[in-house]
Design an enzyme around this catalytic site. Structure first.
Site: not given
Ligand code: SD4
Length: 330
Positions: A190, A218, A221, A242, A244
């Site tokens: 991300t 899926r 966020d 992180g 989501g």
């Molecule tokens: C998610 N927030 O799809 C994203 C993943 C992410 O570092 O930020 N990873 O949940």
């Protein structure tokens, strides 16, 4: 009992090293942000708009062959890469795509959704059809070499373990585990970016492949305005990274911006929302990573994570540097 994380200094900035009083600023998540800030800065230093800067910045990361943002990323459980992205400007205009397949630049599709449709969000097949109608190309339906090998490893166990994401423990193979690049560095799935332009306007972008080996369909966020990203030009902007699911639970980015509106610094606001997630998750907070970065319209920056290991890249006219975020667990 968890105590309020008040009066924390701006992450990584000493008294001598504050953001410049004037001029554009760009902030982006993780190590890949250092490179992404450069094309964003090229827009800003010419007096360009924050909206163009945040699009150009993360497009660079989507393009990067070594990066697990974009089509080179880990697939879902069925072996398909599905991408999410969103963008928001200083006038509350926003656009988003989710569950998008075989399109190289989801961030630019999100911008077209914002500018060319009466909607905010398009998903799946409809988002792909829209992208094709807008002239984006359909890319080959195949995994990158790195993703192929990660998927083959994952298939041996086919376990969907609880994500323990983006921790310093680089041996973690959870759904959000960082990928080792050819140059030996680690990269994430991300990138989120916040920018203020020379007019003082804010914009933000985020693009992701989401969780590796996720259930088909899926969505996290990152494409959800208010959860993964939020901009209010009167107040500030925030982007999350992180796990989501746990960002959505607390409407993360908009909550950070609302706390800034009510007087917290960006740093305090990020810390307060991380604390809220920890209170909700209790013991299970040890197993997840969430981080926020925020930029106020007063040019203050802030960042906070659940675990150590999260950094963000800060660029102004004087420097482009990686700053280690503070975290709840030390
Ligand atoms: C998610 N927030 O799809 C994203 C993943 C992410 O570092 O930020 N990873 O949940």
């Amino acid at each position: 009992m968890l105590t309020a994380a008040a009066a924390m200094p701006a992450a990584g900035f000493s008294q001598q090293k504050r953001p410049l009083k004037n001029g554009p600023i760009v902030l982006s998540t993780w190590d890949a942000g250092l490179e992404a800030n450069i094309p964003a800065w090229a827009v800003l230093e010419k007096g360009g708009q924050a909206l163009d800067a945040v699009e150009q910045g993360v497009r660079h990361t989507e393009d990067s062959i070594n990066c697990c943002v974009g089509l080179g990323a880990n697939p879902d459980r069925d072996g398909r890469v599905t991408l999410d992205a969103c963008i928001m400007d200083h006038n509350h205009n926003c656009g988003s795509v989710a569950f998008l397949e075989r399109i190289k630049h989801p961030i630019s599709v999100a911008r077209r959704v914002m500018e060319k449709t009466p909607h905010v969000m398009l998903v799946g097949e409809g988002a792909q059809q829209f992208a094709l109608a807008e002239g984006f190309s359909l890319e080959p339906d195949k995994l990158s070499a790195a993703a192929q090998s990660a998927y083959a490893d994952w298939l041996q166990q086919s376990q969907y373990k609880s994500p323990t994401i983006n921790r310093e423990n680089r041996n973690d193979h959870g759904p959000f585990a960082p990928t080792r690049l050819q140059n030996g560095e680690w990269n994430h799935d991300t990138i989120g970016m916040l920018a203020m332009d020379s007019q003082g306007n804010l914009s933000a972008s985020c693009t992701t492949s989401g969780a590796g080996f996720k259930m088909r369909g899926r969505v996290g966020d990152s494409p959800i305005i208010g959860a993964g990203l939020f901009v209010d030009n009167q107040v500030g902007a925030c982007v999350a990274t992180g796990q989501g699911e746990d960002v959505i639970r607390v409407a993360g980015a908009s909550t950070v911006v609302e706390l800034i509106r009510h007087g917290r610094t960006p740093q305090q606001a990020c810390a307060a929302v991380i604390q809220r997630i920890i209170q909700i998750k209790k013991e299970r907070a040890k197993d997840i990573q969430v981080a926020f970065i925020a930029l106020s319209n007063q040019r203050e920056i802030g960042s906070y994570a659940i675990h150590p290991g999260f950094s963000f890249a800060y660029k102004d006219a004087q420097r482009n540097e990686l700053i280690k975020a503070q975290s709840w667990f030390k």
